[in-house]
Design a protein around this motif. Structure first.
Motif, PDB file in Angstrom:
ATOM      1  N   LEU A 180       0.853  -1.187   0.000  1.00  0.00           N
ATOM      2  CA  LEU A 180       0.000   0.000   0.000  1.00  0.00           C
ATOM      3  C   LEU A 180       0.885   1.231   0.000  1.00  0.00           C
ATOM      4  CD1 LEU A 180      -2.217  -1.225   2.950  1.00  0.00           C
ATOM      5  CD2 LEU A 180      -2.914  -1.236   0.554  1.00  0.00           C
ATOM      6  N   GLY A 181       0.351   2.350  -0.442  1.00  0.00           N
ATOM      7  CA  GLY A 181       1.188   3.533  -0.436  1.00  0.00           C
ATOM      8  C   GLY A 181       0.449   4.834  -0.632  1.00  0.00           C
ATOM      9  N   TRP A 182       1.203   5.905  -0.490  1.00  0.00           N
ATOM     10  CA  TRP A 182       0.728   7.252  -0.765  1.00  0.00           C
ATOM     11  C   TRP A 182       1.644   7.888  -1.807  1.00  0.00           C
ATOM     12  CZ3 TRP A 182      -3.712   9.251   1.247  1.00  0.00           C
ATOM     13  CH2 TRP A 182      -4.247   8.636   2.368  1.00  0.00           C
ATOM     14  N   SER A 183       1.037   8.552  -2.758  1.00  0.00           N
ATOM     15  CA  SER A 183       1.779   9.326  -3.748  1.00  0.00           C
ATOM     16  C   SER A 183       1.194  10.725  -3.772  1.00  0.00           C
ATOM     17  CB  SER A 183       1.664   8.680  -5.136  1.00  0.00           C
ATOM     18  OG  SER A 183       2.238   7.401  -5.156  1.00  0.00           O
ATOM     19  N   ARG A 184       1.896  11.651  -4.400  1.00  0.00           N
ATOM     20  CA  ARG A 184       1.384  13.014  -4.498  1.00  0.00           C
ATOM     21  C   ARG A 184       1.759  13.624  -5.841  1.00  0.00           C
ATOM     22  NH1 ARG A 184       5.304  16.043  -0.037  1.00  0.00           N
ATOM     23  NH2 ARG A 184       7.248  15.970  -1.274  1.00  0.00           N
ATOM     24  N   GLN A 185       0.968  14.605  -6.226  1.00  0.00           N
ATOM     25  CA  GLN A 185       1.246  15.311  -7.473  1.00  0.00           C
ATOM     26  C   GLN A 185       0.949  16.795  -7.289  1.00  0.00           C
ATOM     27  OE1 GLN A 185      -0.789  13.834 -10.981  1.00  0.00           O
ATOM     28  NE2 GLN A 185       0.769  14.723 -12.304  1.00  0.00           N
ATOM     29  N   ALA A 186       1.984  17.586  -7.468  1.00  0.00           N
ATOM     30  CA  ALA A 186       1.846  19.033  -7.398  1.00  0.00           C
ATOM     31  C   ALA A 186       1.567  19.579  -8.798  1.00  0.00           C
ATOM     32  CB  ALA A 186       3.121  19.650  -6.830  1.00  0.00           C
ATOM     33  N   PRO A 187       0.950  20.748  -8.887  1.00  0.00           N
ATOM     34  CA  PRO A 187       0.647  21.336 -10.204  1.00  0.00           C
ATOM     35  C   PRO A 187       1.899  21.460 -11.064  1.00  0.00           C
ATOM     36  CG  PRO A 187      -0.498  22.532  -8.493  1.00  0.00           C
ATOM     37  CD  PRO A 187       0.415  21.577  -7.793  1.00  0.00           C
ATOM     38  N   GLY A 188       1.819  20.953 -12.287  1.00  0.00           N
ATOM     39  CA  GLY A 188       2.938  21.060 -13.213  1.00  0.00           C
ATOM     40  C   GLY A 188       4.052  20.079 -12.986  1.00  0.00           C
ATOM     41  N   LYS A 189       3.867  19.156 -12.034  1.00  0.00           N
ATOM     42  CA  LYS A 189       4.912  18.179 -11.722  1.00  0.00           C
ATOM     43  C   LYS A 189       4.387  16.764 -11.902  1.00  0.00           C
ATOM     44  CE  LYS A 189       7.527  21.047  -8.476  1.00  0.00           C
ATOM     45  NZ  LYS A 189       8.172  21.083  -7.124  1.00  0.00           N
ATOM     46  N   GLU A 190       5.313  15.833 -12.034  1.00  0.00           N
ATOM     47  CA  GLU A 190       4.932  14.438 -12.135  1.00  0.00           C
ATOM     48  C   GLU A 190       4.536  13.898 -10.774  1.00  0.00           C
ATOM     49  OE1 GLU A 190       7.743  13.076 -15.933  1.00  0.00           O
ATOM     50  OE2 GLU A 190       7.984  12.139 -13.964  1.00  0.00           O
ATOM     51  N   ARG A 191       3.709  12.838 -10.809  1.00  0.00           N
ATOM     52  CA  ARG A 191       3.338  12.174  -9.563  1.00  0.00           C
ATOM     53  C   ARG A 191       4.578  11.514  -8.973  1.00  0.00           C
ATOM     54  NH1 ARG A 191      -1.915   8.388  -9.457  1.00  0.00           N
ATOM     55  NH2 ARG A 191      -2.765  10.356 -10.217  1.00  0.00           N
ATOM     56  N   GLU A 192       4.732  11.622  -7.658  1.00  0.00           N
ATOM     57  CA  GLU A 192       5.881  11.015  -6.992  1.00  0.00           C
ATOM     58  C   GLU A 192       5.427  10.164  -5.812  1.00  0.00           C
ATOM     59  OE1 GLU A 192       8.548  13.650  -4.985  1.00  0.00           O
ATOM     60  OE2 GLU A 192       6.941  14.939  -4.211  1.00  0.00           O
ATOM     61  N   GLY A 193       6.151   9.101  -5.575  1.00  0.00           N
ATOM     62  CA  GLY A 193       5.873   8.255  -4.435  1.00  0.00           C
ATOM     63  C   GLY A 193       6.314   8.926  -3.154  1.00  0.00           C
ATOM     64  N   VAL A 194       5.471   8.882  -2.146  1.00  0.00           N
ATOM     65  CA  VAL A 194       5.762   9.509  -0.856  1.00  0.00           C
ATOM     66  C   VAL A 194       6.158   8.454   0.173  1.00  0.00           C
ATOM     67  CG1 VAL A 194       4.771  10.825   1.050  1.00  0.00           C
ATOM     68  CG2 VAL A 194       4.222  11.449  -1.311  1.00  0.00           C
ATOM     69  N   ALA A 195       5.342   7.421   0.309  1.00  0.00           N
ATOM     70  CA  ALA A 195       5.587   6.383   1.306  1.00  0.00           C
ATOM     71  C   ALA A 195       4.904   5.101   0.889  1.00  0.00           C
ATOM     72  CB  ALA A 195       5.087   6.831   2.667  1.00  0.00           C
ATOM     73  N   GLY A 196       5.511   3.982   1.266  1.00  0.00           N
ATOM     74  CA  GLY A 196       4.934   2.681   0.990  1.00  0.00           C
ATOM     75  C   GLY A 196       5.039   1.795   2.212  1.00  0.00           C
ATOM     76  N   ILE A 197       4.118   0.820   2.309  1.00  0.00           N
ATOM     77  CA  ILE A 197       4.143  -0.119   3.429  1.00  0.00           C
ATOM     78  C   ILE A 197       3.831  -1.511   2.902  1.00  0.00           C
ATOM     79  CG2 ILE A 197       1.735   0.419   4.042  1.00  0.00           C
ATOM     80  CD1 ILE A 197       2.604  -0.036   7.006  1.00  0.00           C
ATOM     81  N   ASP A 198       4.695  -2.474   3.259  1.00  0.00           N
ATOM     82  CA  ASP A 198       4.555  -3.845   2.802  1.00  0.00           C
ATOM     83  C   ASP A 198       3.485  -4.595   3.608  1.00  0.00           C
ATOM     84  OD1 ASP A 198       8.116  -4.360   2.318  1.00  0.00           O
ATOM     85  OD2 ASP A 198       6.582  -3.508   0.992  1.00  0.00           O
ATOM     86  N   ARG A 199       3.214  -5.804   3.174  1.00  0.00           N
ATOM     87  CA  ARG A 199       2.250  -6.628   3.901  1.00  0.00           C
ATOM     88  C   ARG A 199       2.711  -6.900   5.322  1.00  0.00           C
ATOM     89  NH1 ARG A 199       1.988 -12.613   1.586  1.00  0.00           N
ATOM     90  NH2 ARG A 199       0.982 -12.891   3.570  1.00  0.00           N
ATOM     91  N   ASP A 200       4.034  -6.950   5.544  1.00  0.00           N
ATOM     92  CA  ASP A 200       4.540  -7.236   6.885  1.00  0.00           C
ATOM     93  C   ASP A 200       4.808  -5.976   7.693  1.00  0.00           C
ATOM     94  OD1 ASP A 200       7.967  -8.046   5.798  1.00  0.00           O
ATOM     95  OD2 ASP A 200       6.730  -6.237   5.601  1.00  0.00           O
TER      96      ASP A 200
END
Length: 125
Positions: free
Chosen positions: A33-53
């Motif tokens: 699972l994870g969170w990503s973000r996208q600012a105006p005029g920028k590409e989407r970037e990964g912020v944080a991820g968490i594994d099944r464990d």
């Protein structure tokens, strides 16, 4: 699969917000699972991820300020954001995958199977 984010809003620099993502139709405990973000005029970037464990990874830009967590019983993913900066302003997206692990890239996967609609975070100086 439905992912619904909440908790976004406007805050001054240095403040905190907690994002939540409620999932349905998806096995929350078994996958990346994870969170990503996208600012105006920028590409989407990964912020944080968490594994099944429960292992986590963060983008360098948020490390030490953001914390990703999950509650498998509630099928809910969280992102606690502290010491917010104006450059954190973006649309934040919750994401879920069919793979159990998020890999070694800081901030989690880039090609999740499922995405939420996003919640806006605005940080003013």
């Amino acid at each position: 699969v439905q992912l619904v984010e909440s908790g976004g809003g406007s805050v001054q620099a240095g403040g905190s917000l907690r994002l939540s993502c409620a999932a349905s139709g998806y096995t929350f405990s078994s996958n990346c699972l994870g969170w990503s973000r996208q600012a105006p005029g920028k590409e989407r970037e990964g912020v944080a991820g968490i594994d099944r464990d429960g292992s986590t990874s963060y983008a360098d830009s948020v490390k030490g300020r953001f914390t990703i967590s999950k509650d498998n019983a509630k099928n809910t993913l969280y992102l606690q954001m502290n010491s917010l900066k104006p450059e954190d302003t973006a649309m934040y997206y919750c994401a879920a995958d069919l793979r159990p692990y998020c890999g070694s890239v800081p901030g989690g996967l880039r090609d999740y199977n499922y995405w939420g609609q996003g919640t806006q975070v605005t940080v003013s100086s």
